[in-house]
Design a protein around this motif. Sequence first.
Motif, PDB file in Angstrom:
ATOM      1  N   MET A   1       0.842  -1.176   0.000  1.00 34.58           N
ATOM      2  CA  MET A   1       0.000   0.000   0.000  1.00 34.58           C
ATOM      3  C   MET A   1       0.888   1.241   0.000  1.00 34.58           C
ATOM      4  SD  MET A   1      -3.503   0.039   1.368  1.00 34.58           S
ATOM      5  CE  MET A   1      -4.532   1.428   1.360  1.00 34.58           C
ATOM      6  N   THR A   2       0.750   2.086  -0.993  1.00 40.09           N
ATOM      7  CA  THR A   2       1.562   3.304  -1.068  1.00 40.09           C
ATOM      8  C   THR A   2       0.815   4.449  -0.402  1.00 40.09           C
ATOM      9  OG1 THR A   2       0.612   3.877  -3.209  1.00 40.09           O
ATOM     10  CG2 THR A   2       2.637   2.585  -3.224  1.00 40.09           C
ATOM     11  N   PRO A   3       1.539   5.287   0.305  1.00 36.04           N
ATOM     12  CA  PRO A   3       0.880   6.413   0.981  1.00 36.04           C
ATOM     13  C   PRO A   3       0.359   7.426  -0.039  1.00 36.04           C
ATOM     14  CG  PRO A   3       3.246   6.442   1.382  1.00 36.04           C
ATOM     15  CD  PRO A   3       2.952   5.210   0.601  1.00 36.04           C
ATOM     16  N   SER A   4      -0.728   8.046   0.304  1.00 32.96           N
ATOM     17  CA  SER A   4      -1.362   9.029  -0.564  1.00 32.96           C
ATOM     18  C   SER A   4      -0.670  10.381  -0.417  1.00 32.96           C
ATOM     19  CB  SER A   4      -2.831   9.159  -0.168  1.00 32.96           C
ATOM     20  OG  SER A   4      -3.415  10.250  -0.814  1.00 32.96           O
ATOM     21  N   TRP A   5      -0.721  11.172  -1.469  1.00 29.25           N
ATOM     22  CA  TRP A   5      -0.167  12.523  -1.415  1.00 29.25           C
ATOM     23  C   TRP A   5      -1.015  13.427  -0.528  1.00 29.25           C
ATOM     24  CZ3 TRP A   5      -3.265  16.524  -2.889  1.00 29.25           C
ATOM     25  CH2 TRP A   5      -4.413  16.187  -3.623  1.00 29.25           C
ATOM     26  N   ARG A   6      -2.250  12.994  -0.228  1.00 30.03           N
ATOM     27  CA  ARG A   6      -3.142  13.825   0.583  1.00 30.03           C
ATOM     28  C   ARG A   6      -2.634  13.973   2.010  1.00 30.03           C
ATOM     29  NH1 ARG A   6      -6.944  10.445  -1.969  1.00 30.03           N
ATOM     30  NH2 ARG A   6      -7.192   9.336  -0.002  1.00 30.03           N
ATOM     31  N   LYS A   7      -1.948  12.976   2.536  1.00 28.69           N
ATOM     32  CA  LYS A   7      -1.478  13.056   3.933  1.00 28.69           C
ATOM     33  C   LYS A   7      -0.456  14.194   4.114  1.00 28.69           C
ATOM     34  CE  LYS A   7      -3.309   9.023   5.407  1.00 28.69           C
ATOM     35  NZ  LYS A   7      -3.707   8.382   6.561  1.00 28.69           N
ATOM     36  N   PRO A   8       0.625  14.241   3.318  1.00 30.82           N
ATOM     37  CA  PRO A   8       1.556  15.367   3.481  1.00 30.82           C
ATOM     38  C   PRO A   8       0.911  16.713   3.151  1.00 30.82           C
ATOM     39  CG  PRO A   8       2.538  13.657   2.106  1.00 30.82           C
ATOM     40  CD  PRO A   8       1.133  13.246   2.385  1.00 30.82           C
ATOM     41  N   ALA A   9       0.048  16.736   2.131  1.00 29.38           N
ATOM     42  CA  ALA A   9      -0.634  17.988   1.782  1.00 29.38           C
ATOM     43  C   ALA A   9      -1.540  18.435   2.929  1.00 29.38           C
ATOM     44  CB  ALA A   9      -1.439  17.812   0.503  1.00 29.38           C
ATOM     45  N   GLY A  10      -2.231  17.490   3.533  1.00 30.32           N
ATOM     46  CA  GLY A  10      -3.096  17.811   4.661  1.00 30.32           C
ATOM     47  C   GLY A  10      -2.315  18.288   5.872  1.00 30.32           C
ATOM     48  N   MET A  11      -1.171  17.655   6.118  1.00 33.21           N
ATOM     49  CA  MET A  11      -0.343  18.102   7.250  1.00 33.21           C
ATOM     50  C   MET A  11       0.149  19.529   7.037  1.00 33.21           C
ATOM     51  SD  MET A  11       1.762  14.689   8.459  1.00 33.21           S
ATOM     52  CE  MET A  11       2.873  14.788   7.098  1.00 33.21           C
ATOM     53  N   LEU A  12       0.549  19.845   5.813  1.00 34.66           N
ATOM     54  CA  LEU A  12       0.974  21.215   5.512  1.00 34.66           C
ATOM     55  C   LEU A  12      -0.190  22.193   5.651  1.00 34.66           C
ATOM     56  CD1 LEU A  12       3.362  20.681   2.484  1.00 34.66           C
ATOM     57  CD2 LEU A  12       3.976  21.305   4.824  1.00 34.66           C
ATOM     58  N   ALA A  13      -1.371  21.770   5.232  1.00 32.61           N
ATOM     59  CA  ALA A  13      -2.554  22.627   5.378  1.00 32.61           C
ATOM     60  C   ALA A  13      -2.881  22.866   6.849  1.00 32.61           C
ATOM     61  CB  ALA A  13      -3.748  21.999   4.661  1.00 32.61           C
ATOM     62  N   ILE A  14      -2.752  21.840   7.675  1.00 31.06           N
ATOM     63  CA  ILE A  14      -2.997  21.997   9.111  1.00 31.06           C
ATOM     64  C   ILE A  14      -1.989  22.967   9.723  1.00 31.06           C
ATOM     65  CG2 ILE A  14      -2.906  20.810  11.345  1.00 31.06           C
ATOM     66  CD1 ILE A  14      -4.140  18.365   9.904  1.00 31.06           C
ATOM     67  N   LEU A  15      -0.720  22.816   9.374  1.00 29.94           N
ATOM     68  CA  LEU A  15       0.299  23.739   9.888  1.00 29.94           C
ATOM     69  C   LEU A  15       0.048  25.164   9.421  1.00 29.94           C
ATOM     70  CD1 LEU A  15       3.520  21.568   9.541  1.00 29.94           C
ATOM     71  CD2 LEU A  15       2.310  22.200  11.641  1.00 29.94           C
ATOM     72  N   ALA A  16      -0.351  25.323   8.158  1.00 26.03           N
ATOM     73  CA  ALA A  16      -0.661  26.657   7.639  1.00 26.03           C
ATOM     74  C   ALA A  16      -1.860  27.256   8.369  1.00 26.03           C
ATOM     75  CB  ALA A  16      -0.925  26.589   6.141  1.00 26.03           C
ATOM     76  N   LEU A  17      -2.872  26.428   8.624  1.00 26.51           N
ATOM     77  CA  LEU A  17      -4.044  26.893   9.366  1.00 26.51           C
ATOM     78  C   LEU A  17      -3.650  27.387  10.757  1.00 26.51           C
ATOM     79  CD1 LEU A  17      -7.197  27.046   9.749  1.00 26.51           C
ATOM     80  CD2 LEU A  17      -7.016  24.736  10.666  1.00 26.51           C
ATOM     81  N   ILE A  18      -2.801  26.637  11.428  1.00 28.12           N
ATOM     82  CA  ILE A  18      -2.367  27.027  12.773  1.00 28.12           C
ATOM     83  C   ILE A  18      -1.592  28.338  12.731  1.00 28.12           C
ATOM     84  CG2 ILE A  18      -0.861  26.384  14.690  1.00 28.12           C
ATOM     85  CD1 ILE A  18      -1.697  23.451  14.142  1.00 28.12           C
ATOM     86  N   VAL A  19      -0.682  28.475  11.774  1.00 32.25           N
ATOM     87  CA  VAL A  19       0.125  29.699  11.678  1.00 32.25           C
ATOM     88  C   VAL A  19      -0.754  30.902  11.378  1.00 32.25           C
ATOM     89  CG1 VAL A  19       1.878  30.862  10.292  1.00 32.25           C
ATOM     90  CG2 VAL A  19       2.274  28.532  11.080  1.00 32.25           C
ATOM     91  N   VAL A  20      -1.655  30.768  10.408  1.00 34.23           N
ATOM     92  CA  VAL A  20      -2.539  31.888  10.049  1.00 34.23           C
ATOM     93  C   VAL A  20      -3.435  32.260  11.224  1.00 34.23           C
ATOM     94  CG1 VAL A  20      -4.507  32.510   8.577  1.00 34.23           C
ATOM     95  CG2 VAL A  20      -2.480  31.453   7.575  1.00 34.23           C
ATOM     96  N   TRP A  21      -3.968  31.260  11.907  1.00 37.05           N
ATOM     97  CA  TRP A  21      -4.845  31.531  13.053  1.00 37.05           C
ATOM     98  C   TRP A  21      -4.076  32.232  14.176  1.00 37.05           C
ATOM     99  CZ3 TRP A  21      -9.807  31.893  13.248  1.00 37.05           C
ATOM    100  CH2 TRP A  21     -10.458  31.921  14.474  1.00 37.05           C
ATOM    101  N   CYS A  22      -2.863  31.768  14.456  1.00 39.06           N
ATOM    102  CA  CYS A  22      -2.055  32.389  15.517  1.00 39.06           C
ATOM    103  C   CYS A  22      -1.720  33.837  15.185  1.00 39.06           C
ATOM    104  CB  CYS A  22      -0.779  31.595  15.740  1.00 39.06           C
ATOM    105  SG  CYS A  22      -1.058  30.022  16.562  1.00 39.06           S
ATOM    106  N   VAL A  23      -1.355  34.090  13.938  1.00 40.81           N
ATOM    107  CA  VAL A  23      -1.041  35.462  13.526  1.00 40.81           C
ATOM    108  C   VAL A  23      -2.282  36.344  13.626  1.00 40.81           C
ATOM    109  CG1 VAL A  23      -0.390  36.876  11.530  1.00 40.81           C
ATOM    110  CG2 VAL A  23       0.921  34.835  12.081  1.00 40.81           C
TER     111      VAL A  23
END
Length: 68
Positions: A1-23
């Motif tokens: 089973m190969t990992p999906s590209w959605r997992k790293p993309a989602g992790m980056l989106a979560i980090l971006a959400l946290i940074v934008v919200w904190c700012v």
Amino acid sequence: MTPSWRKPAGMLAILALIVVWCVAIASLSAVVGGWPWPVQAVFYLVTGIVWIAPLKPLLRWMETGRWR
């Protein structure tokens, strides 16, 4: 089973959400700092919980590829 590209993309989106919200919340600190402490506590409690709301659909998308 190969990992999906959605997992790293989602992790980056979560980090971006946290940074934008904190700012965004930190930029309001000058205004919120003038409020009485109980109102500040409620503000920071609510804003500390509200950022979690977009995570459910994002996590669902990461797992299934569908938003709903």
